[in-house]
Design a protein around this motif. Sequence first.
Motif, PDB file in Angstrom:
ATOM      1  N   PHE A 251       0.831  -1.205   0.000  1.00  0.00           N
ATOM      2  CA  PHE A 251       0.000   0.000   0.000  1.00  0.00           C
ATOM      3  C   PHE A 251       0.870   1.263   0.000  1.00  0.00           C
ATOM      4  CE2 PHE A 251      -2.916  -3.238   1.634  1.00  0.00           C
ATOM      5  CZ  PHE A 251      -4.018  -2.997   0.832  1.00  0.00           C
ATOM      6  N   ARG A 252       1.904   1.245   0.782  1.00  0.00           N
ATOM      7  CA  ARG A 252       2.807   2.401   0.843  1.00  0.00           C
ATOM      8  C   ARG A 252       3.429   2.690  -0.520  1.00  0.00           C
ATOM      9  NH1 ARG A 252       7.876   1.133   4.153  1.00  0.00           N
ATOM     10  NH2 ARG A 252       8.371   0.123   2.170  1.00  0.00           N
ATOM     11  N   GLY A 254       2.159   1.875  -3.398  1.00  0.00           N
ATOM     12  CA  GLY A 254       1.175   2.051  -4.445  1.00  0.00           C
ATOM     13  C   GLY A 254       0.939   0.841  -5.314  1.00  0.00           C
ATOM     14  N   LYS A 255       1.397  -0.325  -4.872  1.00  0.00           N
ATOM     15  CA  LYS A 255       1.173  -1.547  -5.644  1.00  0.00           C
ATOM     16  C   LYS A 255      -0.270  -2.018  -5.521  1.00  0.00           C
ATOM     17  CE  LYS A 255       5.913  -3.141  -4.788  1.00  0.00           C
ATOM     18  NZ  LYS A 255       6.727  -4.196  -4.106  1.00  0.00           N
ATOM     19  N   LEU A 256      -0.878  -1.717  -4.378  1.00  0.00           N
ATOM     20  CA  LEU A 256      -2.262  -2.089  -4.121  1.00  0.00           C
ATOM     21  C   LEU A 256      -3.024  -0.898  -3.547  1.00  0.00           C
ATOM     22  CD1 LEU A 256      -1.845  -5.625  -2.491  1.00  0.00           C
ATOM     23  CD2 LEU A 256      -2.696  -5.142  -4.788  1.00  0.00           C
ATOM     24  N   ILE A 257      -4.329  -0.894  -3.760  1.00  0.00           N
ATOM     25  CA  ILE A 257      -5.211   0.136  -3.234  1.00  0.00           C
ATOM     26  C   ILE A 257      -6.348  -0.547  -2.481  1.00  0.00           C
ATOM     27  CG2 ILE A 257      -6.831   1.978  -3.846  1.00  0.00           C
ATOM     28  CD1 ILE A 257      -5.079   2.511  -6.315  1.00  0.00           C
ATOM     29  N   GLN A 258      -6.641  -0.047  -1.291  1.00  0.00           N
ATOM     30  CA  GLN A 258      -7.735  -0.626  -0.510  1.00  0.00           C
ATOM     31  C   GLN A 258      -9.080  -0.258  -1.122  1.00  0.00           C
ATOM     32  OE1 GLN A 258      -8.036   0.654   3.584  1.00  0.00           O
ATOM     33  NE2 GLN A 258      -9.314  -1.099   4.147  1.00  0.00           N
ATOM     34  N   LEU A 259      -9.967  -1.210  -1.229  1.00  0.00           N
ATOM     35  CA  LEU A 259     -11.321  -0.997  -1.717  1.00  0.00           C
ATOM     36  C   LEU A 259     -12.306  -1.078  -0.548  1.00  0.00           C
ATOM     37  CD1 LEU A 259     -11.253  -3.251  -4.917  1.00  0.00           C
ATOM     38  CD2 LEU A 259     -10.586  -0.852  -4.693  1.00  0.00           C
ATOM     39  N   TRP A 309      -1.614   3.320   6.243  1.00  0.00           N
ATOM     40  CA  TRP A 309      -1.922   3.251   4.814  1.00  0.00           C
ATOM     41  C   TRP A 309      -3.304   2.682   4.518  1.00  0.00           C
ATOM     42  CZ3 TRP A 309       1.951   5.933   2.999  1.00  0.00           C
ATOM     43  CH2 TRP A 309       3.170   5.893   3.672  1.00  0.00           C
ATOM     44  N   VAL A 310      -3.858   1.892   5.437  1.00  0.00           N
ATOM     45  CA  VAL A 310      -5.166   1.294   5.186  1.00  0.00           C
ATOM     46  C   VAL A 310      -6.003   1.370   6.454  1.00  0.00           C
ATOM     47  CG1 VAL A 310      -4.265  -0.299   3.450  1.00  0.00           C
ATOM     48  CG2 VAL A 310      -4.432  -1.056   5.831  1.00  0.00           C
ATOM     49  N   LYS A 311      -7.308   1.234   6.268  1.00  0.00           N
ATOM     50  CA  LYS A 311      -8.235   1.215   7.395  1.00  0.00           C
ATOM     51  C   LYS A 311      -8.571  -0.229   7.717  1.00  0.00           C
ATOM     52  CE  LYS A 311     -12.755   2.974   8.890  1.00  0.00           C
ATOM     53  NZ  LYS A 311     -13.934   3.761   8.487  1.00  0.00           N
TER      54      LYS A 311
END
Length: 312
Positions: A251-252, A254-259, A309-311
């Motif tokens: 996430f940091r 930018g390889k993945l994004i939380q949906l 980076w994520v919830k």
Amino acid sequence: MIHDRASQMVIFHTLVEVGSFTAAARTLGVSTSHVSKQLGMLESDLNVKLIQRTTRSLTMTEAGHHFATYAKQVVAAVNEANDSMALERDDVTGVIRLGLSQSFGTMHIIPAIEKLRQLYPDLQVELSLFDHKADMLADGLDLWITNFEHIPEGYVAQRLAETRFIVTASPKYLIEHPAPNHPSELASHNCVTYQSRQRDYSCWDFSKEGESLSVKVTGNYRVDLAEAVRDAAIAGWGVAYLASYLLTDEFRDGKLIQLLPDWTANQTMPFYAVYPSRKHLPRKISAVIDFFKQYIGDAPYWDEALKPWVKI
């Protein structure tokens, strides 16, 4: 004579437990021929048949069932004596054989082994990684670190950690597929799922402000290795419902994004330290369990690292 008989009873008990000469030999660290010879001598000395042998199976006779209760008591007494003396010594020595869930073990247990060895330099560690349900006796394991919740009778499971789940996709995937605004929209997405002979994670659970739902997802890629699900999501193959322990810097960077960050992914995955039930737990086993509990932390360190980076 007493020493020989006790040794033969241990061999007989192991043979009964694991169900084959080969498995008994492997468990005891002796040859198959030695197991067979000792059983023959035991039956000869007792002048009774204990086991009926065929090319495919072993069946205990009535006398064998009777004798097995005594053999079990002998083995239990030996184990209790060994465990009691280990507690008296209060040291951590010898060999500990660990069975590990493959993905979790690779990412979070093996990297900690060097710290464990520094803490207990006289402890020898043997590792086996696999994702099937273990037969601890047949596999010769002292401790099994697993996320299987159906623990065999006669074993104790201590919870080591609880890992959460996150719904995610790569920027590459989201360029071509609009991000879902509600979990129900996942049914129209290509979803990457974990699937093995024993598990199928194709129903994804969510909750938000009292509302809960389960979404049946589908996709063109299913795999039985958790890291492969993560890697497929990074590659843009689809949406993934990932255990948080699989994630580090994705996430940091930018390889993945939380949906669906406002929704809670309700799936959880506890990891347990499993060992045979005994009156006295060997010091080396309790020490290793305590080490990993402290190493992982009450709130797992991997979740803490993700929070900026994520919830979750």
